[in-house]
Write an enzyme that holds these catalytic residues in place. Structure first.
Site, PDB file in Angstrom:
ATOM      1  N   GLY A   1       0.823  -1.199   0.000  1.00 30.87           N
ATOM      2  CA  GLY A   1       0.000   0.000   0.000  1.00 30.87           C
ATOM      3  C   GLY A   1       0.857   1.249   0.000  1.00 30.87           C
ATOM      4  O   GLY A   1       2.096   1.174   0.006  1.00 30.87           O
ATOM      5  N   ASN A   2       0.222   2.389   0.038  1.00 37.49           N
ATOM      6  CA  ASN A   2       0.949   3.650   0.002  1.00 37.49           C
ATOM      7  C   ASN A   2       1.804   3.886   1.243  1.00 37.49           C
ATOM      8  O   ASN A   2       2.861   4.501   1.150  1.00 37.49           O
ATOM      9  CB  ASN A   2      -0.025   4.808  -0.169  1.00 37.49           C
ATOM     10  CG  ASN A   2      -0.648   4.801  -1.537  1.00 37.49           C
ATOM     11  OD1 ASN A   2       0.041   4.748  -2.537  1.00 37.49           O
ATOM     12  ND2 ASN A   2      -1.976   4.829  -1.588  1.00 37.49           N
TER      13      ASN A   2
ATOM     14  N   GLY B   1      -7.982  -1.798  -9.121  1.00 37.64           N
ATOM     15  CA  GLY B   1      -6.729  -2.107  -8.441  1.00 37.64           C
ATOM     16  C   GLY B   1      -6.636  -3.549  -7.971  1.00 37.64           C
ATOM     17  O   GLY B   1      -7.639  -4.212  -7.700  1.00 37.64           O
TER      18      GLY B   1
ATOM     19  N   ASP C   1      -5.698  -4.652  -5.179  1.00 33.33           N
ATOM     20  CA  ASP C   1      -6.237  -4.830  -3.832  1.00 33.33           C
ATOM     21  C   ASP C   1      -7.729  -5.115  -3.872  1.00 33.33           C
ATOM     22  O   ASP C   1      -8.236  -5.993  -3.171  1.00 33.33           O
ATOM     23  CB  ASP C   1      -5.946  -3.605  -2.968  1.00 33.33           C
ATOM     24  CG  ASP C   1      -6.441  -2.295  -3.571  1.00 33.33           C
ATOM     25  OD1 ASP C   1      -6.607  -2.204  -4.813  1.00 33.33           O
ATOM     26  OD2 ASP C   1      -6.646  -1.335  -2.805  1.00 33.33           O
ATOM     27  N   ARG C   2      -8.446  -4.421  -4.755  1.00 31.55           N
ATOM     28  CA  ARG C   2      -9.889  -4.642  -4.869  1.00 31.55           C
ATOM     29  C   ARG C   2     -10.200  -5.967  -5.557  1.00 31.55           C
ATOM     30  O   ARG C   2     -11.157  -6.650  -5.197  1.00 31.55           O
ATOM     31  CB  ARG C   2     -10.545  -3.467  -5.578  1.00 31.55           C
ATOM     32  CG  ARG C   2     -10.515  -2.224  -4.650  1.00 31.55           C
ATOM     33  CD  ARG C   2     -11.148  -1.035  -5.274  1.00 31.55           C
ATOM     34  NE  ARG C   2     -10.164  -0.445  -6.188  1.00 31.55           N
ATOM     35  CZ  ARG C   2     -10.474   0.327  -7.208  1.00 31.55           C
ATOM     36  NH1 ARG C   2     -11.723   0.624  -7.465  1.00 31.55           N
ATOM     37  NH2 ARG C   2      -9.534   0.833  -7.978  1.00 31.55           N
TER      38      ARG C   2
ATOM     39  N   THR D   1      -4.993   3.063   3.663  1.00 27.83           N
ATOM     40  CA  THR D   1      -4.666   4.467   3.438  1.00 27.83           C
ATOM     41  C   THR D   1      -5.862   5.155   2.801  1.00 27.83           C
ATOM     42  O   THR D   1      -6.210   6.285   3.137  1.00 27.83           O
ATOM     43  CB  THR D   1      -3.433   4.587   2.524  1.00 27.83           C
ATOM     44  OG1 THR D   1      -2.356   3.859   3.124  1.00 27.83           O
ATOM     45  CG2 THR D   1      -3.033   6.035   2.341  1.00 27.83           C
TER      46      THR D   1
END
Length: 162
Positions: free
Chosen positions: A8-9, A107, A109-110, A132
């Site tokens: 992640g960020n 994305g 992640d999704r 985030t």
């Protein structure tokens, strides 16, 4: 052992799994400017903290919302001796039907969250991820991804309210 990596960020989340059992879960700070060797050293230290010998790792799955970090993490895994590395991206066959005007924009992640929800949850459903950013991913009764939205994460929202 399989290593799951979610970049992640702000944080890189790591999980080690054997069969269906989680062996460890950890996180390190996201450092986009670091090289594969830097990440390999950091990952090796984390694995050592949990008593994981890199020889036990037979594969890794990497998902990232930081575009340049995927290749860096993949090379870091290879430096640790992990030869089978899969990056969750639009080209990976997940069996997920993405009904979006621009499916390649969804994305990793999704996509990973939707695949897990479809496999373990009741449909239709909404997958909410509090990272985030806060993301919402909607699955219809057939398990197809039919919509998603991104909003500010919890920490950013609290700071804005303060």
């Amino acid at each position: 052992m399989l290593i799951a990596v979610n970049a992640g960020n702000n944080r890189v989340l790591l999980g080690g799994y054997e069969e269906d059992e989680r062996i460890f879960a950890a996180s390190i700070a996201t450092e986009p400017r670091q090289m594969p060797e830097d990440y390999a050293c950091r990952l090796q230290q984390v694995l050592g903290l949990y008593g994981v010998d890199t020889g036990r790792i037979h594969g890794a799955v990497i998902g990232s919302v930081v575009p340049n970090l995927s290749a860096v993490l993949e090379e870091a895994m290879r430096l640790l001796g992990v030869s089978k590395v899969i990056e969750v991206s639009s080209g990976v066959k997940t069996g997920l039907n993405i009904r979006s005007e621009q499916p390649r924009q969804v994305g990793s992640d999704r996509v990973a969250g939707a695949v897990a929800a479809r496999a373990k949850g009741r449909l239709p459903c909404v997958v909410v991820s509090l990272g985030t950013a806060t993301t919402f991913t909607a699955l219809d009764q057939t398990g197809a991804l039919v919509g998603s939205a991104i909003t500010a994460g919890v920490q950013l929202s609290v700071e804005a309210l303060r």
